[in-house]
Design a protein around this motif. Structure first.
Motif, mmCIF file in Angstrom:
data_model
loop_
_atom_site.group_PDB
_atom_site.id
_atom_site.type_symbol
_atom_site.label_atom_id
_atom_site.label_comp_id
_atom_site.label_asym_id
_atom_site.label_seq_id
_atom_site.Cartn_x
_atom_site.Cartn_y
_atom_site.Cartn_z
ATOM 1 N N LEU A 164 0.835 -1.195 0.000
ATOM 2 C CA LEU A 164 0.000 0.000 0.000
ATOM 3 C C LEU A 164 0.876 1.254 0.000
ATOM 4 C CD1 LEU A 164 -1.472 0.366 3.608
ATOM 5 C CD2 LEU A 164 0.054 -1.481 2.973
ATOM 6 N N HIS A 165 0.471 2.229 -0.787
ATOM 7 C CA HIS A 165 1.193 3.486 -1.024
ATOM 8 C C HIS A 165 2.443 3.282 -1.887
ATOM 9 C CE1 HIS A 165 -0.588 6.081 2.483
ATOM 10 N NE2 HIS A 165 -1.477 5.240 1.976
ATOM 11 N N SER A 166 2.712 2.068 -2.324
ATOM 12 C CA SER A 166 3.918 1.771 -3.097
ATOM 13 C C SER A 166 3.548 1.388 -4.525
ATOM 14 C CB SER A 166 4.694 0.623 -2.448
ATOM 15 O OG SER A 166 5.093 0.958 -1.140
ATOM 16 N N PRO A 167 4.540 1.358 -5.427
ATOM 17 C CA PRO A 167 4.271 0.836 -6.770
ATOM 18 C C PRO A 167 3.825 -0.615 -6.691
ATOM 19 C CG PRO A 167 6.382 1.982 -6.689
ATOM 20 C CD PRO A 167 5.925 1.835 -5.272
ATOM 21 N N ASN A 168 2.930 -1.000 -7.583
ATOM 22 C CA ASN A 168 2.441 -2.374 -7.686
ATOM 23 C C ASN A 168 1.701 -2.832 -6.430
ATOM 24 O OD1 ASN A 168 3.651 -2.813 -10.347
ATOM 25 N ND2 ASN A 168 5.593 -2.747 -9.229
ATOM 26 N N GLU A 169 0.940 -1.918 -5.830
ATOM 27 C CA GLU A 169 0.035 -2.304 -4.746
ATOM 28 C C GLU A 169 -0.841 -3.458 -5.229
ATOM 29 O OE1 GLU A 169 -3.873 -0.501 -2.387
ATOM 30 O OE2 GLU A 169 -2.487 0.877 -3.383
ATOM 31 N N HIS A 170 -1.113 -4.400 -4.329
ATOM 32 C CA HIS A 170 -1.888 -5.564 -4.739
ATOM 33 C C HIS A 170 -2.717 -6.101 -3.590
ATOM 34 C CE1 HIS A 170 2.107 -6.894 -3.362
ATOM 35 N NE2 HIS A 170 1.448 -7.865 -2.757
ATOM 36 N N TYR A 171 -3.669 -6.947 -3.927
ATOM 37 C CA TYR A 171 -4.544 -7.554 -2.932
ATOM 38 C C TYR A 171 -4.756 -9.010 -3.313
ATOM 39 C CZ TYR A 171 -8.303 -7.697 0.544
ATOM 40 O OH TYR A 171 -9.081 -7.975 1.639
ATOM 41 N N THR A 172 -4.534 -9.905 -2.360
ATOM 42 C CA THR A 172 -4.681 -11.335 -2.608
ATOM 43 C C THR A 172 -6.156 -11.690 -2.754
ATOM 44 O OG1 THR A 172 -2.677 -11.779 -1.331
ATOM 45 C CG2 THR A 172 -4.168 -13.638 -1.707
ATOM 46 N N ILE A 173 -6.496 -12.334 -3.864
ATOM 47 C CA ILE A 173 -7.896 -12.649 -4.170
ATOM 48 C C ILE A 173 -8.508 -13.543 -3.098
ATOM 49 C CG2 ILE A 173 -9.359 -13.895 -5.805
ATOM 50 C CD1 ILE A 173 -7.471 -12.852 -8.032
#
Length: 475
Positions: free
Chosen positions: A439-448
């Motif tokens: 979060l707040h970084s490049p390539n923020e992601h969320y595990t499905i």
């Protein structure tokens, strides 16, 4: 609770949980649509997109059958408010808080794919806002939908308070809450805007750090000076700044500002034991951060330093010439931004006064200093043995599949303390993200998988709250 009650409760949550699994792909596609709106609250040029995100969310809630979902104005970006009160006056009311705004993101920052075009890859959704906080707040929207569609109603009343300024320290939310206390009246607030170390280790944060953020400017000569003509007799403001900053900490890595620690609530043995369950080794810390060694107050563990102790950080510095080639000057000014993360019961205004007084006292007489408060927020420290907290623990066990630990969060959600104090209700921080989500970084992601587990856990939590005696829910 006897076995018959447990059986009835499990049956009551099974239909909406089954619905959420059957519609999981649609849920994600709707989340993608939400994420595509670049709702950057800190960029005036994106004000239209921020409003569009609020309108999208209100329309989505309305389409679920929440007829009074609406966009409400504030002194800045709007709030989305909605309520479903179909459980009746004898059931508790849950206030779901979240934020639909995000921080800036551009390809040049290091993104592998366009930040506002969600991409599913390797079991994760890559996009700005995927985990902070659109993905996590959307979990609660889908949990309520699952009850409404599968069971015809939820076991408790649900209100939504979704703001568009969390990423700029929520300057207009506290006044909004104060004006609308009657409208927002609830028994408990639940927030999902935090993370856990690993998917098998869910965490409930019962504490968040507050903030005092200042800017200090050192003024020397009236303008930049030729370093050959005036050097040696003029105290360089950049040097003076460094000298000031160097005195903010003691040799033992504790903060040198007199009175800084006076109001810090000491950690109890039980709290330290709980924090140790999420222990971070020196090797793990170095791998995660890339630093060559751990730093800080050795009287506390790494995890305690990161979450349960106050900090003082230099966030930025500037002075003089930094372009190509030489420019031999003595700069007229130098400046720095300094932030303090605070813990209970520290007061951000008091810390600002202590900082200002100390900085002025250590400023050499050869320069002038100006200290400005940029932003502030109160810390939140909420008892973890409250019935609403214990209900969350049971919800994770049943919905997530693992027993959670209670943790202290190192970050800040400015409004948590305001809700806790102004509304006089417990705030339960049920994080459904990972600390490694970027979060707040490049390539923020969320595990499905975590998104879908989160929906089921949120479903179970509403069921658990419905079982609490009303007198214990209402504070």
């Amino acid at each position: 609770m006897d076995s018959l009650q447990v059986s009835e409760q499990e049956q009551a949550t099974e239909a909406p949980r089954k619905y959420s699994r059957e519609h999981s792909e649609r849920f994600r596609h709707e989340l993608h649509e939400f994420i595509r709106i670049p709702s950057l609250s800190g960029d005036p040029a994106r004000a239209g997109d921020v409003k569009r995100a609020a309108e999208w969310l209100a329309a989505h809630l309305h389409a679920l059958g929440i007829k009074n979902a609406k966009v409400m104005p504030t002194g800045g970006h709007p709030v989305v408010y909605a309520e479903w009160m179909g459980a009746g006056p004898n059931k508790p009311t849950v206030l779901v808080y979240g934020h639909y705004d995000v921080v800036p993101a551009e390809m040049k920052d290091g993104w592998n794919t366009p930040p506002f075009e969600p991409v599913e890859r390797g079991g994760k959704i890559y996009a700005r806002g995927a985990t902070d906080d659109k993905g996590q707040l959307f979990i609660h929207v889908k949990a309520l939908e699952s009850y409404l569609e599968a069971s015809g109603g939820a076991p408790v009343n649900v209100k939504f308070l979704i703001e568009g300024e969390e990423e700029i320290s929520s300057p207009n939310l506290a006044p909004f809450i104060k004006r609308n206390l009657k409208l927002l009246k609830s028994d408990v607030c639940v927030i999902s805007d935090s993370g856990m170390r690993a998917i098998e280790e869910p965490a409930i944060a019962h504490s968040l750090r507050g903030m005092t953020y200042i800017e200090l400017e050192v003024q020397g000569p009236k303008e930049d000076l030729h370093s050959g003509f005036w050097g040696g007799a003029t105290h360089n403001p950049a040097l003076a700044l460094v000298e000031i900053l160097s005195k903010l900490y003691k040799p033992d890595n504790t903060i040198a500002v007199p009175g800084f620690y006076d109001d810090v609530v000491p950690l109890t043995a039980k709290e330290r034991e709980m924090i140790s369950k999420a222990a971070l080794t020196e090797k793990q810390f170095k791998e995660a951060t890339g630093v060559p060694a751990v730093w800080g107050d050795k009287k506390y563990t790494i995890r305690e330093r990161l979450s349960a102790r106050p900090t003082l950080e230099i966030n930025g510095m500037w002075s003089g010439y930094s372009g190509p080639g030489p420019k031999t000057i003595i700069p007229a000014r130098a400046g720095a931004k300094v932030s303090c993360r605070l813990v209970g019961d520290q007061d951000p205004d008091k810390i600002y006064k202590l900082l200002s007084k100390y900085i002025e006292s250590i400023t050499p007489p050869t320069v002038k200093v100006k200290v400005t408060l940029l932003t502030k927020g109160k810390p939140a420290l909420i008892p973890f043995d409250l019935p609403e907290m214990q209900a969350a623990e049971r919800a994770y066990e049943k919905g997530w599949g693992h027993k959670p630990i209670f943790t202290r969060g190192g970050g800040s959600i400015p409004i948590v303390a305001d809700i806790y104090n102004m509304m006089n209700i417990p705030v339960v921080m049920m994080g459904y993200g990972l600390e490694s989500d970027g979060l707040h970084s490049p390539n923020e992601h969320y595990t499905i998988e975590m998104f879908h587990r989160g929906v089921e856990t949120a479903i179970v939590y509403l069921g658990e709250l419905a079982q609490l005696p009303r007198k214990k829910v209402r504070k």
